[in-house]
Write an enzyme that holds these catalytic residues in place. Structure first.
Site, mmCIF file in Angstrom:
data_model
loop_
_atom_site.group_PDB
_atom_site.id
_atom_site.type_symbol
_atom_site.label_atom_id
_atom_site.label_comp_id
_atom_site.label_asym_id
_atom_site.label_seq_id
_atom_site.Cartn_x
_atom_site.Cartn_y
_atom_site.Cartn_z
ATOM 1 C CE LYS A 119 34.237 61.984 -79.099
ATOM 2 N NZ LYS A 119 35.069 61.680 -80.275
ATOM 3 C CD GLN A 149 38.063 59.527 -80.874
ATOM 4 O OE1 GLN A 149 36.904 59.469 -80.491
ATOM 5 N NE2 GLN A 149 38.672 60.670 -81.122
ATOM 6 C CG ASP A 186 32.466 61.617 -85.506
ATOM 7 O OD1 ASP A 186 32.111 62.581 -84.804
ATOM 8 O OD2 ASP A 186 33.518 60.976 -85.298
#
Ligand code: NDP
Length: 292
Positions: A54, A98, A121
């Site tokens: 990312k 994450q 996200d």
């Protein structure tokens, strides 16, 4: 092969190009570069690899990335304080925690701490709640399901009125994919480990999104002729002809399914590249919302 291949690599590359062009325009107009903060807790090798990919994508597209790492035994308070600090930092437009977090941490509470306009996200309970409600739009949609729908749309598959089957009901893929399809007027059936006669259900599907993590479980004779197949699964299958001793395959038996389906995504090279591309798109959107 009768099915048309949906090439995720090409489609993801186009998304990345569009994002990079928009960022170049923003910067030329004197606006700050978008910034993405990543929060990695613990030392899972797979999570560290995802975070690095990312950050690499950010560098390629002109997004600043701010990497934060906490030890595996970090307390709930430490993680929440870091996320709050990032939520207040004007340089940071998007925050990516994450997942999965170490099991002693309360994931939902951490996700709730992310400022909703920085939830790139799309896992903040408010964004997920809005996705589940008619007439309410989330600010951000989770990246992998967003990528699945984007692939269908780019391929020209008609979602409105279609019978769609989603295999899997996880928070990160199956459930949001089903909600997105409902929002686009498909009639949706979600299958999971308690579903009876999955082959019979799949045979009704004009659109199939497979996200269960079971090597090539979906067979060619489960597929309705002409159906669109989006294979999210990433599984390693023993293969002595490969130097690593295995190769990656999906949840769908590609060789069988491609003879029956109308459209199909390969694994690798289908949904995989879309996840990061959609994260970049969400980060750009976050920057546009915060610096109009
Ligand atoms: P989870 O393990 O969180 O969820 C799996 C889902 O599949 C569950 O809902 C489970 O049912 C269901 N399931 C498992 N086995 C069966 C079975 N035999 N029959 C019917 N349903 C079953 O997985 P994820 O959603 O996180 O991931 C799914 C797959 O997608 C994995 O292969 C993963 O690697 C891949 N993935 C790929 C991404 C990409 O970028 N391409 C991103 C994220 C995931 P129940 O709820 O009843 O337990």
């Amino acid at each position: 092969m009768t099915a048309q291949l949906i090439d995720g690599k090409v489609i993801a590359e186009n998304v990345r190009k569009e994002v990079a062009e928009e960022i170049a325009k923003m910067v030329a107009a004197g606006k700050p570069r978008p910034g993405l903060a990543t929060v990695l807790v613990g030392d899972r090798v797979d999570s560290a690899t995802y975070v690095r990919s990312k950050q690499k994508a950010c560098a390629e597209l002109g997004i600043e990335s701010y990497g934060h790492q906490l030890p595996a035994d970090a307390s709930q308070k430490e993680v929440e304080e870091l996320v709050k600090k990032l939520s207040d930092d004007p340089k940071v437009n998007g925050i990516l925690v994450q997942l999965p977090l170490p099991s002693h941490l309360d994931e939902e509470k951490v996700l709730q701490t992310i400022a909703i306009e920085k939830d790139v996200d799309g896992f903040h309970p408010i964004n997920i709640g809005r996705l589940a409600q008619k007439g309410r739009d989330p600010l951000f949609v989770p990246c992998t399901p967003y990528g699945c729908i984007y692939l269908l749309e780019q391929a020209g598959v008609k979602i409105d009125g279609a019978n769609a089957v989603v295999l899997g009901r996880s928070n990160i893929v199956g459930m949001p994919a089903a909600l997105l399809l409902i929002g686009k007027n498909a009639t949706v059936t979600v299958c999971h480990s308690h579903t009876r006669d999955i082959p019979g259900v799949v045979r009704q599907a004009d659109i199939l999104i497979a996200a269960i993590g079971k090597t090539e479980m979906v067979r060619g004779d489960w597929i309705k002729p002409g159906a669109a197949i989006i294979d999210v699964g990433i599984n390693s299958k023993p293969d002595p002809t490969k130097s690593k001793g295995y190769r990656l395959v999906g949840d769908v038996n590609f060789e069988e399914a491609k003879e029956v389906a109308g459209w199909i995504t390969p694994v690798p090279g289908g949904v995989g590249p879309m996840t990061i591309a959609m994260l970049m798109k969400n980060t750009l959107r976050a920057a546009q919302i915060q610096n109009p």
